[in-house]
Design an enzyme around this catalytic site. Structure first.
Site, PDB file in Angstrom:
ATOM      1  N   ASP A  65      41.615  49.961  26.631  1.00  0.00           N
ATOM      2  CA  ASP A  65      41.403  51.086  27.540  1.00  0.00           C
ATOM      3  C   ASP A  65      39.900  51.188  27.781  1.00  0.00           C
ATOM      4  O   ASP A  65      39.121  51.380  26.826  1.00  0.00           O
ATOM      5  CB  ASP A  65      41.939  52.369  26.871  1.00  0.00           C
ATOM      6  N   TYR A 154      41.092  62.229  40.503  1.00  0.00           N
ATOM      7  CA  TYR A 154      40.905  60.874  41.030  1.00  0.00           C
ATOM      8  C   TYR A 154      39.737  60.843  42.030  1.00  0.00           C
ATOM      9  O   TYR A 154      38.814  60.047  41.895  1.00  0.00           O
ATOM     10  CB  TYR A 154      42.206  60.449  41.697  1.00  0.00           C
ATOM     11  N   ARG A 195      54.406  55.732  45.608  1.00  0.00           N
ATOM     12  CA  ARG A 195      53.681  55.503  46.854  1.00  0.00           C
ATOM     13  C   ARG A 195      54.642  55.290  48.022  1.00  0.00           C
ATOM     14  O   ARG A 195      55.763  54.828  47.842  1.00  0.00           O
ATOM     15  CB  ARG A 195      52.750  54.309  46.710  1.00  0.00           C
TER      16      ARG A 195
HETATM   17  N1  UDP Z   1      54.802  60.141  51.289  1.00  0.00           N
HETATM   18  C1  UDP Z   1      56.055  60.429  51.840  1.00  0.00           C
HETATM   19  N2  UDP Z   1      57.165  60.065  51.134  1.00  0.00           N
HETATM   20  C2  UDP Z   1      57.107  59.435  49.930  1.00  0.00           C
HETATM   21  C3  UDP Z   1      55.822  59.135  49.381  1.00  0.00           C
HETATM   22  C4  UDP Z   1      54.695  59.508  50.093  1.00  0.00           C
HETATM   23  O1  UDP Z   1      56.162  60.991  52.936  1.00  0.00           O
HETATM   24  O2  UDP Z   1      58.164  59.139  49.357  1.00  0.00           O
HETATM   25  C5  UDP Z   1      53.603  60.485  52.073  1.00  0.00           C
HETATM   26  C6  UDP Z   1      52.513  61.241  51.307  1.00  0.00           C
HETATM   27  O3  UDP Z   1      52.724  62.632  51.359  1.00  0.00           O
HETATM   28  C7  UDP Z   1      51.291  60.797  52.070  1.00  0.00           C
HETATM   29  C8  UDP Z   1      51.599  59.373  52.531  1.00  0.00           C
HETATM   30  O4  UDP Z   1      53.010  59.266  52.467  1.00  0.00           O
HETATM   31  O5  UDP Z   1      51.108  61.594  53.219  1.00  0.00           O
HETATM   32  C9  UDP Z   1      50.980  58.301  51.664  1.00  0.00           C
HETATM   33  O6  UDP Z   1      51.266  58.610  50.324  1.00  0.00           O
HETATM   34  P1  UDP Z   1      50.905  57.654  49.119  1.00  0.00           P
HETATM   35  O7  UDP Z   1      51.350  58.352  47.880  1.00  0.00           O
HETATM   36  O8  UDP Z   1      51.427  56.290  49.353  1.00  0.00           O
HETATM   37  O9  UDP Z   1      49.325  57.512  49.130  1.00  0.00           O
HETATM   38  P2  UDP Z   1      48.087  58.454  49.491  1.00  0.00           P
HETATM   39  O10 UDP Z   1      47.538  57.844  50.710  1.00  0.00           O
HETATM   40  O11 UDP Z   1      48.550  59.860  49.756  1.00  0.00           O
HETATM   41  O12 UDP Z   1      47.215  58.379  48.306  1.00  0.00           O
END
Ligand code: UDP
Length: 336
Positions: A65, A154, A195
């Protein structure tokens, strides 16, 4: 600053080397004839991602880590820092550890780079722009981050890590470079890290409804993994150090609804969509201005979303056992 030149046969540390991006980077560097020391805590990385690299003579693994100081006896030429949970659910699961990984972890790796006279590349993120007020995002834009929100561990951690890199660079202690990565996708994404691309593809393949958060009109710009890896290596090897952060991403912007429609075209059995609440501080628009990467690295993405999505779907099809898919489909059907 004593910096060693890059050449074939370098010894390169990839922190986060068992993760999605890290494992692709290890593979690329080994293919170029370098020795690779993969450092990973396996918090979000996976042994599966590096299983095919273990037999390579040039590959070694240190389970560690980066929040704890790291010593390596072998002379090191390059350090890539890709070590951090990166999906919102995974980096928010242990926000204290996320912030420590960004700040202490990056600090520890920078000190290791200084000790070895090694070049250093920090994988920063489009998240440092927060919920941006300008569009597309240029590197000059200083961002709009909510420093008390759930994404701050983050976003602020990565901002502090950038500050550390540029301070040690200005002090002449480390040849540090900073790439700001925009949403990247491709084979070896974790199927369950939350994601958008992995969620939609896995949901579609298993016959479940696609989950769209909010209205689905928020946008992202998706970069295929091979393009991203090429950009990271180009920045690491760039002479001289550009001494500026560089956006790496694909400037083609899509709404989340458009992405879902594309997934449905590729996997026609997926029809249902369910709308869920938008996570707090979810950025409304995101698109990289990549003029700096084009000018300074002669880099631009080559794989359009449709093509990259097909590769990703093919990989998930092989990755998820047919028996599991069948089971998930049956469960989805009985839930209706
Ligand atoms: N999102 C969504 N459905 C999902 C997962 C994510 O609509 O099942 C949306 C989330 O709210 C964001 C975008 O997709 O607006 C990208 O999300 P992700 O978690 O991939 O990455 P981020 O760019 O937000 O870090």
């Amino acid at each position: 600053m004593q910096i060693r030149d890059g050449s074939d046969g370098d010894t390169i540390v990839v922190a986060g080397g068992a993760g999605f991006l890290g494992s692709h980077l290890c593979e690329k560097l080994l293919g170029h004839g370098h020795g690779v020391i993969c450092v990973d805590s396996f918090l979000t990385g996976s042994q599966k991602n590096i299983a095919h690299l273990r037999a390579n003579q040039g590959f070694s693994l240190i389970e560690h880590d980066i929040c704890d100081p790291l010593e390596i006896d072998e002379q090191i030429d390059r350090i890539y820092n890709l070590a951090c949970a990166a999906s919102p659910p995974s980096y928010q699961a242990d926000p204290f550890h996320t912030m420590m990984t960004c700040v202490k972890g990056t600090g520890n790796l920078l000190l290791l780079a200084e000790q070895h006279g090694a070049r250093f590349l920090q994988a920063s993120t489009s998240e440092i722009y927060g919920d941006p007020e300008i569009h597309p995002q240029t590197e000059e834009y200083r961002g709009s981050v909510n420093c008390t929100g759930p994404r701050a561990c983050y976003d602020e951690g990565k901002r502090a890590a950038e500050a550390l890199c540029f301070d040690l660079f200005r002090l002449g202690r480390v040849d540090a470079r900073v790439a700001r990565l925009f949403n990247t996708y491709g084979p070896r994404m974790q199927p369950d890290d939350g994601r958008i691309v992995s969620n939609l593809v896995v949901q579609a393949l298993s016959g479940r409804a696609l989950t769209l958060y909010g209205t689905g009109h928020q946008t992202r710009s998706f970069c295929y993994v091979s393009d991203m890896i090429r950009g990271l290596v180009a920045l690491m090897e760039r002479e001289p150090n550009p001494a500026l952060p560089i956006n790496l991403g694909n400037p083609d912007e899509f709404s989340i609804c458009e992405l879902a429609e594309m997934v449905q075209r590729e996997i026609p059995t997926s029809k249902d969509v369910v709308y869920l609440p938008l996570p707090i501080d979810d950025p409304r628009r995101r698109q990289p201005d990549i003029r700096r990467a084009v000018d300074l690295l002669d880099w631009r993405p080559e794989i359009p979303l449709e093509e990259g999505l097909r590769h990703t779907i093919d990989w998930f099809k092989q990755m998820i056992r047919p028996a599991d898919l069948q089971l998930a489909r049956l469960e989805a059907a009985s839930a209706v």
